[in-house]
Design a protein around this motif. Structure first.
Motif, PDB file in Angstrom:
ATOM      1  N   LEU A  46      49.272  23.657  71.802  1.00 51.49           N
ATOM      2  CA  LEU A  46      48.223  22.875  71.163  1.00 51.49           C
ATOM      3  C   LEU A  46      47.785  21.841  72.197  1.00 51.49           C
ATOM      4  O   LEU A  46      48.611  21.066  72.689  1.00 51.49           O
ATOM      5  CB  LEU A  46      48.751  22.187  69.904  1.00 51.49           C
ATOM      6  CG  LEU A  46      47.776  21.368  69.091  1.00 51.49           C
ATOM      7  CD1 LEU A  46      46.654  22.252  68.529  1.00 51.49           C
ATOM      8  CD2 LEU A  46      48.502  20.662  67.948  1.00 51.49           C
TER       9      LEU A  46
ATOM     10  N   ARG B 187      53.081  29.267  66.833  1.00 53.59           N
ATOM     11  CA  ARG B 187      52.226  28.510  67.734  1.00 53.59           C
ATOM     12  C   ARG B 187      52.952  28.345  69.061  1.00 53.59           C
ATOM     13  O   ARG B 187      54.105  27.950  69.111  1.00 53.59           O
ATOM     14  CB  ARG B 187      51.887  27.143  67.142  1.00 53.59           C
ATOM     15  CG  ARG B 187      50.980  26.356  68.096  1.00 53.59           C
ATOM     16  CD  ARG B 187      50.496  25.058  67.531  1.00 53.59           C
ATOM     17  NE  ARG B 187      51.579  24.090  67.470  1.00 53.59           N
ATOM     18  CZ  ARG B 187      51.662  23.149  66.551  1.00 53.59           C
ATOM     19  NH1 ARG B 187      50.749  23.050  65.616  1.00 53.59           N
ATOM     20  NH2 ARG B 187      52.660  22.301  66.555  1.00 53.59           N
TER      21      ARG B 187
ATOM     22  N   GLU C 170      44.459  25.588  69.796  1.00 52.53           N
ATOM     23  CA  GLU C 170      45.790  26.074  69.414  1.00 52.53           C
ATOM     24  C   GLU C 170      45.873  27.534  69.830  1.00 52.53           C
ATOM     25  O   GLU C 170      44.900  28.268  69.722  1.00 52.53           O
ATOM     26  CB  GLU C 170      45.972  25.945  67.900  1.00 52.53           C
ATOM     27  CG  GLU C 170      47.262  26.570  67.397  1.00 52.53           C
ATOM     28  CD  GLU C 170      47.311  26.745  65.886  1.00 52.53           C
ATOM     29  OE1 GLU C 170      48.388  27.055  65.385  1.00 52.53           O
ATOM     30  OE2 GLU C 170      46.265  26.603  65.213  1.00 52.53           O
TER      31      GLU C 170
END
Length: 153
Positions: free
Chosen positions: A101, A98, A111
């Protein structure tokens, strides 16, 4: 008398309605859920557990694969995964990184990052998929955070 009853009813309704979560509240609440889902993605794929892979998807979720294939609905996504696993798809490695976010609106988060996996098809061919993704998470009426849109590139 009517005005007083209406005022009391309005006050009761306002006190019974929870305050809207702030973007910081949404991020704090959803981030651990998203982290857990992301951490379990490859183990669930390796276990060939279609229901577990798709557990975080909302009933109305839309998934767009890197090849452009669109799957609409949680149940359709589970069925697609079951078919792929039944045809012999076997995931060996993979990960999600990731990169961000961020809140889009109350109860809605975006995200993004990089994700991919290496697998072997039922025919024995090794395949790899790696690229950027974007995922929209939505707080459901029951309070759970679910994926409503997912796109791999």
């Amino acid at each position: 008398m009517r005005v007083r009853l209406a005022s009391l009813a309005a006050a009761a309704l306002m006190s019974a309605t929870p305050a809207l979560a702030t973007p910081a509240d949404d991020l704090a609440e959803a981030a651990p859920v998203i982290d857990a889902v992301n951490a379990d993605w490859i183990p669930a794929m390796q276990a060939r557990d279609a229901a577990r892979v798709a557990e975080a998807y909302a009933p109305e979720a839309v998934n767009v694969a890197g090849n452009g294939q669109v799957t609409v609905g949680h149940d359709a996504f589970v069925e697609l995964l079951r078919q792929r696993f039944a045809a012999g798809l076997s995931v060996s490695t993979g990960e999600i990184h990731r990169q961000g976010l961020a809140p889009l609106a109350p109860g809605l988060l975006l995200e993004w990052g990089q994700a991919g996996f290496t697998a072997r098809t039922g025919a024995g061919k090794e395949v790899s998929a790696l690229g950027p993704y974007v995922t929209v998470w939505k707080r459901q009426a029951d309070g759970h955070w679910r994926i409503v849109r997912n796109q791999s590139f």
